[in-house]
Design an enzyme around this catalytic site. Structure first.
Site, mmCIF file in Angstrom:
data_model
loop_
_atom_site.group_PDB
_atom_site.id
_atom_site.type_symbol
_atom_site.label_atom_id
_atom_site.label_comp_id
_atom_site.label_asym_id
_atom_site.label_seq_id
_atom_site.Cartn_x
_atom_site.Cartn_y
_atom_site.Cartn_z
ATOM 1 N N GLU A 1 -8.478 -5.410 3.742
ATOM 2 C CA GLU A 1 -7.135 -4.883 3.485
ATOM 3 C C GLU A 1 -6.945 -4.575 2.000
ATOM 4 O OE1 GLU A 1 -2.503 -5.666 4.768
ATOM 5 O OE2 GLU A 1 -3.895 -7.369 4.759
ATOM 6 N N ASP B 1 0.170 -2.959 5.745
ATOM 7 C CA ASP B 1 1.354 -3.046 6.587
ATOM 8 C C ASP B 1 2.430 -2.098 6.068
ATOM 9 O OD1 ASP B 1 2.150 -4.281 4.278
ATOM 10 O OD2 ASP B 1 2.105 -6.303 5.103
ATOM 11 N N TYR C 1 4.010 -15.082 3.025
ATOM 12 C CA TYR C 1 3.450 -13.803 2.592
ATOM 13 C C TYR C 1 3.207 -13.760 1.077
ATOM 14 C CZ TYR C 1 4.670 -12.714 7.338
ATOM 15 O OH TYR C 1 4.737 -12.756 8.703
ATOM 16 N N ASP D 1 3.347 -2.235 0.832
ATOM 17 C CA ASP D 1 2.597 -3.238 0.076
ATOM 18 C C ASP D 1 1.085 -3.106 0.215
ATOM 19 O OD1 ASP D 1 2.276 -5.861 -1.295
ATOM 20 O OD2 ASP D 1 1.571 -6.450 0.678
#
Length: 529
Positions: free
Chosen positions: A502, A109, A257, A106
């Site tokens: 990220e 991670d 999430y 994704d």
């Protein structure tokens, strides 16, 4: 006794043959004109004009952006362009006797979240369908198609029966307790599914949208594969619509999430793509009438994202009012016009000097909505804007009316360019938020594989020393679009700053779409079929 045969005289014979010759020429000419008309009609309906005026910076940025999708690939890698990546996740799906080794991680991670992954595939498909000619002109089309197929191969296997869809590989809680390269994973990789007992309408519908859109991409390249995708799409749409329920309710652990704010938009989004893929009026009727009134959010602009597909659906359905009016009844046209008018409201809100311009932007003009992963909304908005600008150009629509002011397609495109250029370095930080573009870009991207040396031997927890290291990433996450700046337009380049540092695959997909639309001057196709 046979019938009497009359033999023409020399002069009569000459006239007869002349008549035959003239008729033959007329017939041949008519046939040729018919073929040409058909060719021209097909060309105008399916093939955009040849790209011209390649813009080098967008060409370079597009080549870079697509490489992040290679970085995120799971499975047995074939001809992968990223030297520091290797095979990983080879046993994913084995507990259910499925091959879920492909797909993409994704973000920074190592979890495969099906909901944003399917959105990535849908947007990547949309970009290819609209701008495949421009991608091809700069030698990036094959890379985009290969990345798309890497996801759709996974999605096909994740849908083993009509009423079952596997939506996640890996445990996010366990994953976030580890910091390791994907090639070195040893912890369990549990599977999560939605089904009739535990429905997940939004994720099933988004997956249906992805497969419908991808079926159009592969229709000319691999018809058998295209048909397989379409079959899965139709089954998933029936499942999503028949068993309505949010996956955030059925599976509460996903809320932390990728929590869903509703599934109505995904139902419209999926039906819209299925209409484009099949031409069936049943899907057009689905998005109009009662469903349109109940789910369409007509007149209310929203932000396009992995969670909210309203704006994307409105732009996608505006295609019909631009190009395919003959395909709908007068009643449906009225409802389709509502999607078109809502799209115009969205575009007017994006234009900085419009009377209805949104205040959700930084002092330098970047659309800014939330601080976590702030670039997702400006890039997605710019992608929709460049599409709408090209719809106007292709349909010869001269103006967009915004509360008393008129704007041209060039004005809408100018907004899209402003957002792209901000990302590429025209910002107060004077840095590119696209890793690998130019020389000044983030060095501490929040990404496991990029942060750990290839030859390092780490387990689940021992790799955290690389997260906390003061050294720049040893591996460049080429093509990563980091989360982005704060509202004050500052950026803290820290590996522990996951809010800003990220990257994600779904952000990469909308960036690929935006850059593909800007890389050259060209119109879009009138029909995907």
């Amino acid at each position: 006794m046979g019938a009497e045969v009359t033999v023409p005289t020399k002069s009569e014979g000459w006239c007869w043959w002349l008549v035959v010759l003239v008729i033959g020429i007329l017939v041949a000419t008519a046939a040729a004109l018919t073929i040409l008309r058909r060719f021209d009609r097909s060309k105008s309906a399916r093939v955009p004009s040849n790209p011209s005026g390649i813009v080098p910076k967008y060409d370079n940025a597009l080549e870079i952006a697509l490489q992040f999708l290679d970085i995120q690939k799971s499975g047995e890698l074939v001809n992968n362009r990223i030297a520091w990546r290797g095979d990983s996740g080879l046993q994913d799906g084995s507990e259910a006797k499925l091959d879920l080794s492909k797909g993409m991680y994704d973000a920074g991670d190592l979890v495969k979240f099906g909901y944003p992954m399917a959105f990535t595939a849908t947007v990547l498909s949309w970009a290819i369908l609209e701008y495949g000619d421009q991608m091809d002109a700069v030698n990036q089309l094959e890379h985009a198609q290969d990345s798309l197929k890497w996801i759709t191969d996974y999605l096909i296997n994740a849908h083993p029966s009509a009423g079952v869809l596997y939506i996640q590989v890996g445990d996010p809680e366990l994953d976030h307790k580890c910091w390791e390269r994907p090639e070195d994973m040893t912890e369990g990789r549990p599977l999560t599914q939605v089904n009739s007992s535990f429905p997940g309408t939004e994720v099933a519908a988004e997956t249906a949208a992805a497969m419908a859109a991808a079926s159009l991409v592969f229709k000319d390249r691999n018809l058998t594969y295209s048909n397989i995708l379409l079959k899965h799409s139709q089954e998933l749409f029936i499942f999503a619509d028949a068993y309505r329920g949010s996956y955030s309710v059925s599976i509460p652990q996903v809320q932390k999430y990728y929590n869903s704010t509703g599934y109505e938009d995904e139902l419209l989004w999926a039906a819209s793509w299925l209409y484009h893929a099949t031409g069936s009026s049943s899907y057009l009727k689905y998005v109009t009438g009662q469903n349109g009134k109940a789910f369409g959010d007509w007149g209310s602009p929203t932000w396009f994202s992995w969670d909210d597909k309203h704006a994307g659906t409105q732009v996608l359905l505006s295609r019909i009012s631009f190009f395919d009016k003959k395909d709908s009844s007068s009643v449906e046209n009225l409802d389709l016009q509502m999607y078109r008018e809502t799209t115009e409201v969205i575009m007017c809100g994006l234009l900085p000097d419009s009377p209805t311009a949104t205040p959700s932007r930084t002092d330098s003009g970047l659309i800014w909505v939330v601080q976590w992963n702030s670039l997702q909304h400006p890039v997605a908005s710019a992608f929709l804007a460049v599409l709408y600008s090209d719809y106007m150009i292709t349909s010869k629509t001269e103006n967009l009316y915004c509360s008393g002011k008129l704007y041209t397609p060039a004005d809408v495109r100018k907004f899209a360019i402003s957002q792209a250029d901000y990302v590429l370095g025209e910002n107060p930080m004077k840095m590119s938020y696209l890793v690998g573009y130019e020389s000044n870009y983030p060095q501490y991207v929040h990404h496991r594989g990029a942060s750990i040396p290839v030859d390092a031997k780490t387990g689940c927890s021992s790799g955290f020393k690389w997260l906390d290291s003061d050294d720049p990433n040893p591996n460049v996450a080429v093509g990563a679009l980091v989360g982005g700046p704060f509202l004050n337009e500052s950026y803290i380049d820290s590996r522990n700053n996951s809010m800003q540092a990220e990257p994600s695959t779904y952000n990469s997909a909308v960036l690929v779409g935006l850059l593909s639309g800007l890389v050259a001057s060209s119109s879009v196709v009138r029909s995907f079929r």
